[in-house]
Design a protein around this motif. Sequence first.
Motif, PDB file in Angstrom:
ATOM      1  N   TYR A  15      -0.057   9.405   7.172  1.00 13.61           N
ATOM      2  CA  TYR A  15       0.834   9.834   6.102  1.00 13.61           C
ATOM      3  C   TYR A  15       2.059   8.919   6.022  1.00 13.61           C
ATOM      4  O   TYR A  15       2.349   8.148   6.956  1.00 13.61           O
ATOM      5  CB  TYR A  15       1.281  11.276   6.330  1.00 13.61           C
ATOM      6  CG  TYR A  15       0.159  12.291   6.311  1.00 13.61           C
ATOM      7  CD1 TYR A  15      -0.378  12.730   5.108  1.00 13.61           C
ATOM      8  CD2 TYR A  15      -0.338  12.820   7.502  1.00 13.61           C
ATOM      9  CE1 TYR A  15      -1.404  13.667   5.085  1.00 13.61           C
ATOM     10  CE2 TYR A  15      -1.358  13.757   7.494  1.00 13.61           C
ATOM     11  CZ  TYR A  15      -1.892  14.173   6.282  1.00 13.61           C
ATOM     12  OH  TYR A  15      -2.910  15.098   6.280  1.00 13.61           O
ATOM     13  N   VAL A  16       2.775   9.080   4.933  1.00 14.60           N
ATOM     14  CA  VAL A  16       4.029   8.337   4.782  1.00 14.60           C
ATOM     15  C   VAL A  16       4.994   8.653   5.909  1.00 14.60           C
ATOM     16  O   VAL A  16       5.703   7.770   6.415  1.00 14.60           O
ATOM     17  CB  VAL A  16       4.668   8.640   3.401  1.00 14.60           C
ATOM     18  CG1 VAL A  16       6.118   8.178   3.356  1.00 14.60           C
ATOM     19  CG2 VAL A  16       3.883   7.965   2.279  1.00 14.60           C
ATOM     20  N   ASP A  33       0.829  -1.201   0.000  1.00 14.07           N
ATOM     21  CA  ASP A  33       0.000   0.000   0.000  1.00 14.07           C
ATOM     22  C   ASP A  33       0.865   1.253   0.000  1.00 14.07           C
ATOM     23  O   ASP A  33       0.509   2.261  -0.620  1.00 14.07           O
ATOM     24  CB  ASP A  33      -0.916   0.007   1.219  1.00 14.07           C
ATOM     25  CG  ASP A  33      -2.028  -1.027   1.110  1.00 14.07           C
ATOM     26  OD1 ASP A  33      -2.083  -1.719   0.061  1.00 14.07           O
ATOM     27  OD2 ASP A  33      -2.828  -1.158   2.055  1.00 14.07           O
ATOM     28  N   VAL A  34       1.999   1.196   0.692  1.00 13.00           N
ATOM     29  CA  VAL A  34       2.925   2.332   0.678  1.00 13.00           C
ATOM     30  C   VAL A  34       3.485   2.525  -0.730  1.00 13.00           C
ATOM     31  O   VAL A  34       3.562   3.654  -1.235  1.00 13.00           O
ATOM     32  CB  VAL A  34       4.076   2.114   1.689  1.00 13.00           C
ATOM     33  CG1 VAL A  34       5.049   3.293   1.665  1.00 13.00           C
ATOM     34  CG2 VAL A  34       3.527   1.900   3.092  1.00 13.00           C
ATOM     35  N   VAL A  35       3.862   1.415  -1.393  1.00 12.78           N
ATOM     36  CA  VAL A  35       4.388   1.491  -2.759  1.00 12.78           C
ATOM     37  C   VAL A  35       3.358   2.111  -3.693  1.00 12.78           C
ATOM     38  O   VAL A  35       3.656   3.014  -4.485  1.00 12.78           O
ATOM     39  CB  VAL A  35       4.799   0.091  -3.248  1.00 12.78           C
ATOM     40  CG1 VAL A  35       5.140   0.113  -4.736  1.00 12.78           C
ATOM     41  CG2 VAL A  35       5.979  -0.437  -2.440  1.00 12.78           C
ATOM     42  N   ALA A  36       2.119   1.649  -3.603  1.00 14.55           N
ATOM     43  CA  ALA A  36       1.071   2.162  -4.488  1.00 14.55           C
ATOM     44  C   ALA A  36       0.797   3.635  -4.221  1.00 14.55           C
ATOM     45  O   ALA A  36       0.592   4.430  -5.157  1.00 14.55           O
ATOM     46  CB  ALA A  36      -0.197   1.338  -4.308  1.00 14.55           C
ATOM     47  N   ALA A  37       0.790   4.036  -2.944  1.00 17.44           N
ATOM     48  CA  ALA A  37       0.508   5.430  -2.612  1.00 17.44           C
ATOM     49  C   ALA A  37       1.611   6.354  -3.100  1.00 17.44           C
ATOM     50  O   ALA A  37       1.348   7.439  -3.645  1.00 17.44           O
ATOM     51  CB  ALA A  37       0.331   5.569  -1.097  1.00 17.44           C
ATOM     52  N   LEU A  76      -1.788   7.556   3.278  1.00 15.58           N
ATOM     53  CA  LEU A  76      -1.881   6.115   3.101  1.00 15.58           C
ATOM     54  C   LEU A  76      -3.311   5.618   3.338  1.00 15.58           C
ATOM     55  O   LEU A  76      -3.824   4.815   2.570  1.00 15.58           O
ATOM     56  CB  LEU A  76      -0.917   5.394   4.045  1.00 15.58           C
ATOM     57  CG  LEU A  76       0.576   5.717   3.837  1.00 15.58           C
ATOM     58  CD1 LEU A  76       1.407   5.005   4.886  1.00 15.58           C
ATOM     59  CD2 LEU A  76       1.018   5.316   2.441  1.00 15.58           C
ATOM     60  N   ARG A  77      -3.953   6.111   4.419  1.00 13.62           N
ATOM     61  CA  ARG A  77      -5.339   5.770   4.706  1.00 13.62           C
ATOM     62  C   ARG A  77      -5.835   6.687   5.824  1.00 13.62           C
ATOM     63  O   ARG A  77      -5.039   7.369   6.464  1.00 13.62           O
ATOM     64  CB  ARG A  77      -5.486   4.311   5.110  1.00 13.62           C
ATOM     65  CG  ARG A  77      -4.837   3.991   6.455  1.00 13.62           C
ATOM     66  CD  ARG A  77      -5.175   2.585   6.932  1.00 13.62           C
ATOM     67  NE  ARG A  77      -4.870   1.576   5.937  1.00 13.62           N
ATOM     68  CZ  ARG A  77      -4.876   0.281   6.191  1.00 13.62           C
ATOM     69  NH1 ARG A  77      -5.169  -0.155   7.422  1.00 13.62           N
ATOM     70  NH2 ARG A  77      -4.602  -0.601   5.254  1.00 13.62           N
ATOM     71  N   ALA A  78      -7.111   6.686   6.018  1.00 16.80           N
ATOM     72  CA  ALA A  78      -7.691   7.455   7.119  1.00 16.80           C
ATOM     73  C   ALA A  78      -7.586   6.647   8.398  1.00 16.80           C
ATOM     74  O   ALA A  78      -7.938   5.455   8.444  1.00 16.80           O
ATOM     75  CB  ALA A  78      -9.152   7.800   6.828  1.00 16.80           C
TER      76      ALA A  78
END
Length: 799
Positions: free
Chosen positions: A224-225, A171-175, A214-216
Amino acid sequence: PLDAIPDLSDVQVIVWAEWPGRGPDLVEDQLTYPISTALLSAPRVHSVRGQSFFGLSLVYVIFEDGTDLYWARSRVLEYMDAAKARLPADVTPTIGPDATGVGWVFEYALVDRSGKHDLAELRSLQDWNVRYALASVPGVAEVASVGGFVRQYQVQVDPERLRAFGIPLRDVVAAVRSANYETGGGVLEVSGHEQVIRGRGYVRELSDLELVPLRAGVGGAAVYVRDVATVVFGPDMRRGLVELDGEGEAVGGIVVMRFGENALGVIDAVKERLTSVRAGLPEGVEIVTTYDRSGLIRAAIATLRNTLLEEMAVVSLVILVFLLHVRSALIPILTIPIGVALAFVPMLYQGLNANIMSLGGIAVAIGAMVDAAIILVENIHKRLEAWESEGRSRDRSEVILHAMQEVGPSIFFALLVITVSFLPIFALEGTEGRLFKPLAYTKTYSMGFAAVLSVTLTPALAALLIRGRIRGESDNPINRWLVNAYTPVVRTVVRRRVLVVVGAVALLASSVPAFLALGSEFMPPLNEGTLLYMPTAPPGMSIAEASRILQLMDRELREVPEVDRVFGKIGRAETPTDPAPLTMVETIVQLAPREKWRAGLTWDGLVAELDEKLRYPGMPNLWWMPIQTRTEMLATGVRSQLGVKIFGDDIAQVEQAAIAIAQALMEVPGTRNAFAERATGAFYLDARTDRASAARYGVSVEDVNTALEAAIGGVNVSQTVEGRERYAIQVRYARDFRDDPEAVGRTLVPTSSGALVPLRELARLEFTNGPDMVRSEAGKLVGLVAVDVADRPIVDYVN
């Protein structure tokens, strides 16, 4: 065009493909082998050699002699279309530049002794400024960078924070990938003006990546990252570095000349461009020339030019002394340079360059070229001498014409016979043909034009210039002395002819033992005035240790008074023409002029002294010349004067045979070093998926390996656009979470349910040995033994 020696390289096309993070055995199986086997059936292919490195595949396709290079490149592209279907989806093979390793004509280093700019800034300056300025020079195929640090935006993830938030690394990579994006929205008309709509979103600074959501989280707060990772500037992985004069690492550039170009013209144009580049460099940065072939080219051409001038001067002097007639001597004196100049015309249109071999053909031909004019002039003198003793009963012009008619046809056909005598050389093929054909061409051209001149220009000059009093042979004191000395010898030989013949045969027989004791060499070594020092380290050396060892070596070399500059390279430059693993050192040693050497020190003595001075355990030395070494590497794949190839299907057995051969060759007289390339000496940490355990968590082998690749190896998810500069954005675990085997075992693998499971519960971690580099040829695995000889090699020992 001018060069030092003919380009002996084969018609060759390089196919290279990058697959970051993969080991040599995987690269061999998935890239090199499919590409090599697909290209074996291409038309006019002579051989296919492959080399597989960490994250890189190189395939060398060698075509038959006489194949047009660009035709060969188009055929390779055709066959690559079929091979791509057998390659991994994320790999794109590319053909290399239209150049060879012999095209390394100029090298330089960027240094900053003031300390204002670090290696990362120097590398950016090289990649985005200096490199492009030199790449636009006509005749340059590419400018390769090596050394320094390539800057990256690095998102260094903390896996503990990921687990706390329940966020998988993917998910970090995609964001991060979606956070670096720009687009266009067409146009909008406002108040009669057209407004172009742009969606701006490129990453400009580190904070842009830190604020990627990244998500809520709980209560609607965004994660955040920056909450799970640290964003910093860092270096990309390096597979090569350079060092200057033992003072520390530098950034290097290699100018690679396009195949068939004018080497001297390209180098002069590059140096002219560097003059303007230097004016725009930041304060404290300087460009240091570390290798320049133009000095060798000019020295080689000057040697042959002086030889030609000396030959013409000696011939002219001899003619003048024996004929004692200045205007008659002008005939051969004028004929020689005209014949030589005419020989350059077909050379130009044929594409031959001026080098040691082609100009050597002219030097060989001069002795025979002048024969026609000498014989013609001498016969005219004899006839005029007889004409004067007879009271000048006929017209002088008629006497001269008759004298020329007597010998003209014989001279013409004699020169044609000498011209034809070199035709068998044109039957040579391969490297032999490329070496000796230029000499045969120029000698043939010179002799051919000499034959034409002997029946055209020479008679015309004779009719115009032979005037005045002609002295007889007896009037010349040198002739009288020679005749008086020669006559009794001839009479004695004729009277005792049997004894003379027997003595001649005995002299011939006495030379046979000496002939059999002579060594043999395909090409006499050309002293290039520059040494190439090439020790080989054991597999598995780290980049930090490589940097330390290289600096120590360069510092010791620089301490020798005869050494003027040392430019060391270990590993490979970013060019397909440099197939060097991280264990290979290629150090260019520039020497001071010979007049500055210590009294009595010879070239061989200097090499022996350097060889004795640089003794590193497990790193056997090789000393040779840059051009000749690269020529031999291109021709055979072996980087020494003498080498042995071992073919097989099992890499371990190939290595064992290579080691045994190297040990045997060390006992051969004249062997300085024999080194077998270690095929299985690199160190590996294998993560073997436990399929049963993985199945209980609903995890596939691909899930495990993908998580390992992203977390430990890192993934370049995008690249920034900063004016003309481009820098990769990489996501992976922070160093503290990937710098030891225990940390690797804690790598989090996402399951189908969304849970994060440590890698150690899904796979076994094992330390093993494997290949540092894999060689192949015609689909077979290959091992090499490189042999450095102190004297001329005798190939029978190998057999």
